[in-house]
Design a protein around this motif. Structure first.
Motif, PDB file in Angstrom:
ATOM      1  N   GLN A 358      27.505  35.008 -41.353  1.00  0.00           N
ATOM      2  CA  GLN A 358      28.105  36.254 -41.817  1.00  0.00           C
ATOM      3  C   GLN A 358      27.038  37.256 -42.249  1.00  0.00           C
ATOM      4  O   GLN A 358      27.176  38.462 -41.996  1.00  0.00           O
ATOM      5  CB  GLN A 358      29.080  35.960 -42.956  1.00  0.00           C
ATOM      6  N   ASN A 359      25.978  36.774 -42.880  1.00  0.00           N
ATOM      7  CA  ASN A 359      24.878  37.667 -43.261  1.00  0.00           C
ATOM      8  C   ASN A 359      24.190  38.249 -42.029  1.00  0.00           C
ATOM      9  O   ASN A 359      23.860  39.434 -41.979  1.00  0.00           O
ATOM     10  CB  ASN A 359      23.863  36.926 -44.119  1.00  0.00           C
ATOM     11  N   ALA A 360      23.957  37.407 -41.023  1.00  0.00           N
ATOM     12  CA  ALA A 360      23.233  37.858 -39.832  1.00  0.00           C
ATOM     13  C   ALA A 360      24.066  38.770 -38.952  1.00  0.00           C
ATOM     14  O   ALA A 360      23.529  39.671 -38.289  1.00  0.00           O
ATOM     15  CB  ALA A 360      22.758  36.646 -39.029  1.00  0.00           C
ATOM     16  N   VAL A 361      25.368  38.565 -38.917  1.00  0.00           N
ATOM     17  CA  VAL A 361      26.226  39.338 -38.009  1.00  0.00           C
ATOM     18  C   VAL A 361      26.387  40.776 -38.479  1.00  0.00           C
ATOM     19  O   VAL A 361      26.780  41.643 -37.702  1.00  0.00           O
ATOM     20  CB  VAL A 361      27.578  38.621 -37.821  1.00  0.00           C
ATOM     21  N   LYS A 362      26.056  41.055 -39.714  1.00  0.00           N
ATOM     22  CA  LYS A 362      26.054  42.454 -40.156  1.00  0.00           C
ATOM     23  C   LYS A 362      25.160  43.267 -39.233  1.00  0.00           C
ATOM     24  O   LYS A 362      25.554  44.312 -38.695  1.00  0.00           O
ATOM     25  CB  LYS A 362      25.568  42.552 -41.605  1.00  0.00           C
ATOM     26  N   ASN A 363      23.925  42.804 -39.039  1.00  0.00           N
ATOM     27  CA  ASN A 363      23.002  43.505 -38.148  1.00  0.00           C
ATOM     28  C   ASN A 363      23.384  43.338 -36.686  1.00  0.00           C
ATOM     29  O   ASN A 363      23.318  44.285 -35.898  1.00  0.00           O
ATOM     30  CB  ASN A 363      21.571  43.000 -38.360  1.00  0.00           C
ATOM     31  N   ALA A 364      23.760  42.121 -36.302  1.00  0.00           N
ATOM     32  CA  ALA A 364      24.077  41.870 -34.894  1.00  0.00           C
ATOM     33  C   ALA A 364      25.179  42.807 -34.408  1.00  0.00           C
ATOM     34  O   ALA A 364      25.073  43.413 -33.338  1.00  0.00           O
ATOM     35  CB  ALA A 364      24.494  40.420 -34.706  1.00  0.00           C
ATOM     36  N   PHE A 419      16.693  46.953 -41.044  1.00  0.00           N
ATOM     37  CA  PHE A 419      15.427  46.225 -41.101  1.00  0.00           C
ATOM     38  C   PHE A 419      15.257  45.486 -42.426  1.00  0.00           C
ATOM     39  O   PHE A 419      14.640  44.423 -42.479  1.00  0.00           O
ATOM     40  CB  PHE A 419      14.234  47.163 -40.837  1.00  0.00           C
ATOM     41  N   GLN A 420      15.861  46.025 -43.487  1.00  0.00           N
ATOM     42  CA  GLN A 420      15.724  45.358 -44.783  1.00  0.00           C
ATOM     43  C   GLN A 420      16.587  44.103 -44.839  1.00  0.00           C
ATOM     44  O   GLN A 420      16.206  43.114 -45.473  1.00  0.00           O
ATOM     45  CB  GLN A 420      16.106  46.325 -45.909  1.00  0.00           C
ATOM     46  N   ILE A 421      17.734  44.116 -44.181  1.00  0.00           N
ATOM     47  CA  ILE A 421      18.552  42.907 -44.095  1.00  0.00           C
ATOM     48  C   ILE A 421      17.747  41.791 -43.443  1.00  0.00           C
ATOM     49  O   ILE A 421      17.728  40.642 -43.910  1.00  0.00           O
ATOM     50  CB  ILE A 421      19.841  43.181 -43.297  1.00  0.00           C
ATOM     51  N   ASP A 422      17.068  42.100 -42.338  1.00  0.00           N
ATOM     52  CA  ASP A 422      16.243  41.096 -41.675  1.00  0.00           C
ATOM     53  C   ASP A 422      15.108  40.626 -42.577  1.00  0.00           C
ATOM     54  O   ASP A 422      14.765  39.436 -42.602  1.00  0.00           O
ATOM     55  CB  ASP A 422      15.672  41.662 -40.375  1.00  0.00           C
ATOM     56  N   ASN A 423      14.518  41.543 -43.313  1.00  0.00           N
ATOM     57  CA  ASN A 423      13.446  41.182 -44.239  1.00  0.00           C
ATOM     58  C   ASN A 423      13.953  40.216 -45.300  1.00  0.00           C
ATOM     59  O   ASN A 423      13.312  39.198 -45.605  1.00  0.00           O
ATOM     60  CB  ASN A 423      12.887  42.453 -44.887  1.00  0.00           C
ATOM     61  N   TRP A 424      15.126  40.507 -45.865  1.00  0.00           N
ATOM     62  CA  TRP A 424      15.698  39.619 -46.882  1.00  0.00           C
ATOM     63  C   TRP A 424      16.030  38.249 -46.304  1.00  0.00           C
ATOM     64  O   TRP A 424      15.795  37.221 -46.938  1.00  0.00           O
ATOM     65  CB  TRP A 424      16.966  40.246 -47.472  1.00  0.00           C
ATOM     66  N   ILE A 425      16.599  38.234 -45.102  1.00  0.00           N
ATOM     67  CA  ILE A 425      16.925  36.946 -44.479  1.00  0.00           C
ATOM     68  C   ILE A 425      15.657  36.119 -44.293  1.00  0.00           C
ATOM     69  O   ILE A 425      15.631  34.919 -44.575  1.00  0.00           O
ATOM     70  CB  ILE A 425      17.643  37.181 -43.136  1.00  0.00           C
ATOM     71  N   GLY A 426      14.604  36.774 -43.821  1.00  0.00           N
ATOM     72  CA  GLY A 426      13.356  36.052 -43.635  1.00  0.00           C
ATOM     73  C   GLY A 426      12.779  35.536 -44.934  1.00  0.00           C
ATOM     74  O   GLY A 426      12.351  34.378 -45.028  1.00  0.00           O
TER      75      GLY A 426
END
Length: 597
Positions: A358-364, A419-426
């Motif tokens: 669910q967190n990743a699909v925000k960006n996807a 890009f910040q969502i990806d940064n947080w996930i990483g």
């Protein structure tokens, strides 16, 4: 005491496909039984979607809403009376008892008419009073929220602050009043959906407890002394969605209206309950309108290509147009697939932890839909860039692509900039599995790993090759993360390499998308429906190119000195030739007595 899990999203009792990918393990067994909505549940959703669509077609002129920057008078009241702000609440509370996926479908249906209306539905059902009912225990707070829901009232959730939403600490504070259980709330919140129309708002605030700062959630009536509701924010798009700022000056909040939660042992920006709601809520706030716009765009592209003849040849017969159409259809299929994966199992046994997905699909979803809209804009060319009103005046089909493109751009920002969502996930998720080093580190580095179990894959040869690629890239992903961690013994040093983390999150997201699309295509073929195989092939072919590009960037030798360029510009000592020209001095405004015109 050490936290029981590596990060705040993990659940030791429930596996997650994406969490396994983060650790370099490809678990086809977790996704091969792709979920299908129960037919009775689907019929329930169909009925309510029909009612909502009829209402909106009758009450909402989306172009007028956009130009007036206001929803039709009385519409929010009517949505509340109909229980649309409490779609998942029990009928005894005036709700409809809908599943997560039917709630998603309702928001998507609204978004196909008007994005601002869809966001009003989403904010209430994702982060409003009815959503918090699922996590609030019995007591005065639950009674307050129940009353709002039963009356069809409106609520809001206030977290972002003028200092920036990315800060871990909240500048808004709640200070215990000596000798009482109450708190004084002070601070300012911005970008609050439904702030101008809400009667109750949840507010994140920093509380000092036992010598440590903790973020707690307080529920405040907006008519309380000391609460100020500011003017609406005006955005590039989503015009008409009630959104504004709130200020709290010595607002007294009873302690019983604070949501007290167990400390999960991890540093998180919001409270644990809010984090769970936000993860699923982004599916309604971001993925649902993204899917709605994607579907509209592929329909407009088909209609345009069908009626346009270029040099005596139908537009749809040109190779590049066919590619643009196929890519857009495949990406739309992928967005829908990921939404189904993230929400359909959430309505069932609860055996899977879907929060990572669910967190990743925000960006996807938002990035794929943005690409679809961009292709539609190029294909429709002038008719895309032109407003619907302008098209109508000259007799062209008044397709509102311009308006929806403005609305869609918001979805890459809302809920966290892409890009910040990806940064947080990483930083918060991926790195957590390599500090400390995993027990299977040596096996992960071995080139002699066991072949992935792809049992039950009902895929044509091309898609089976895509599945093997996804499995191989997952193992390679784990090796890369481990090697990065070993070359950076200090976790904070690697955490500061934000571009590396963003690239890692991007690779994992592409593996997720490929895997889910292939799982759904396999499940459909197993039921005798082969129609998804070509869509899966188109999507996975493009995803592989994206993964290869991300991998090249990740493995590239050190590049330019970005920091020096940025520092020189920020200091004002370099690149002055790129400064914008100084604007001409404005003409002085005439005093009233001098204006003789």
């Amino acid at each position: 005491m050490a936290p029981p899990t590596r990060n705040a999203t993990s659940d030791p009792d429930r596996p997650s496909f994406l969490e396994e990918v983060y650790q370099g393990r490809f678990r086809w067994d977790l996704v091969r039984g792709f979920p299908v909505q129960d037919p009775e549940d689907a019929r329930t959703g169909d009925h309510l979607i029909g009612e909502l669509t009829a209402l909106l077609r009758d009450r909402v002129d989306p172009d007028e809403t956009d130009s007036r920057r206001r929803l039709p008078d009385g519409l929010l009241d009517e949505l509340g009376r109909r229980g649309y702000f409490a779609l998942q609440a029990a009928p005894s509370l005036g709700g409809h008892g809908l599943s997560h996926y039917n709630t998603f479908r309702m928001v998507a249906a609204a978004a196909s008419v008007s994005t601002p209306v869809a966001l009003s539905l989403a904010i209430e059902n994702a982060l409003g009073a009815s959503a918090f009912l699922s996590v609030v225990p019995k007591g005065p707070l639950r009674d307050l929220l129940t009353d709002v829901v039963r009356r069809g009232g409106r609520s809001a959730s206030a977290d972002s602050e003028p200092e920036g939403a990315a800060n871990q600490r909240r500048s808004t504070t709640a200070t215990r009043i000596v000798g009482t259980e109450d708190y004084l709330l002070n601070g300012r919140k911005v970008f609050v959906g439904h702030a101008p129309v809400a009667e109750v708002v949840s507010v994140s605030a920093t509380v000092r407890e036992d010598g440590a700062d903790r973020v707690r959630m307080f529920f405040v009536r907006t008519d309380s002394p000391g609460v100020t509701c500011g003017v609406w924010h005006e955005y590039m798009g989503i015009k008409g969605f009630p959104n504004g700022w709130l200020e709290f000056r010595d607002v007294r909040v009873p302690g019983e209206l604070m949501l007290v939660e167990r400390d999960a042992g991890h540093a998180v920006r919001t409270t644990p309950a809010t984090a769970r709601l936000v993860g699923r809520g982004r599916m309604h706030l971001i993925a649902a309108p993204s899917l709605a716009v994607a579907r509209l765009c592929v329909g407009w592209m088909r209609d345009f290509a069908a009626r346009r003849i270029i040099d005596g040849r139908p537009l749809a017969q040109y190779e590049e147009v066919q590619r643009q159409l196929a890519d857009s259809l495949a990406d739309t299929f992928a967005v829908e697939t990921m939404a189904q994966w993230c929400l359909l199992p959430d309505d069932g046994s609860g055996t899977l932890n879907l929060r990572f997905e669910q967190n990743a699909v925000k960006n996807a979803s938002s990035l794929l839909s943005w690409g679809i809209a961009d292709r539609a804009m190029s294909l429709l060319a002038g008719e895309g860039y032109e407003t619907a009103a302008s098209k109508r005046r000259r007799g062209a089909p008044p397709v509102p692509l311009e308006r929806f493109t403005r609305d869609l751009r918001n979805l890459r920002i809302s809920g966290g900039v892409d890009f910040q969502i990806d940064n947080w996930i990483g930083k918060l998720s991926i790195l957590s599995y390599y500090y400390p080093e995993p027990e299977d580190a040596d096996a992960l580095l071995s080139e002699d790993g066991a072949e992935p179990d792809l049992t039950g894959a009902v895929l044509d040869p091309r898609n089976l090759d895509h599945l093997r690629y996804a499995a191989a890239e997952t193992r390679r992903f784990g090796r890369t993360c481990l090697q990065l961690a070993r070359s950076h013994p200090d976790r904070e040093e690697l955490a500061s390499r934000e571009r590396v983390l963003i690239l890692l999150a991007g690779i994992a997201r592409e593996i997720l998308g490929m895997s889910l699309v292939l799982a759904r295509a396999s499940a459909m073929s197993g039921s005798g429906d082969e129609s998804a195989q070509p869509l899966a092939d188109v999507f996975c072919s493009a995803a592989r190119h994206r993964v290869d590009d991300l991998r090249r960037r990740l493995d590239a030798p050190p590049g330019p000195d970005f920091a020096a360029v940025s520092a020189g510009w920020m200091a004002g000592t370099e690149f002055g030739f790129l400064d914008p020209p100084s604007p001409a001095s404005p003409e002085p405004t005439a005093r009233p007595e001098e204006n003789h015109a």
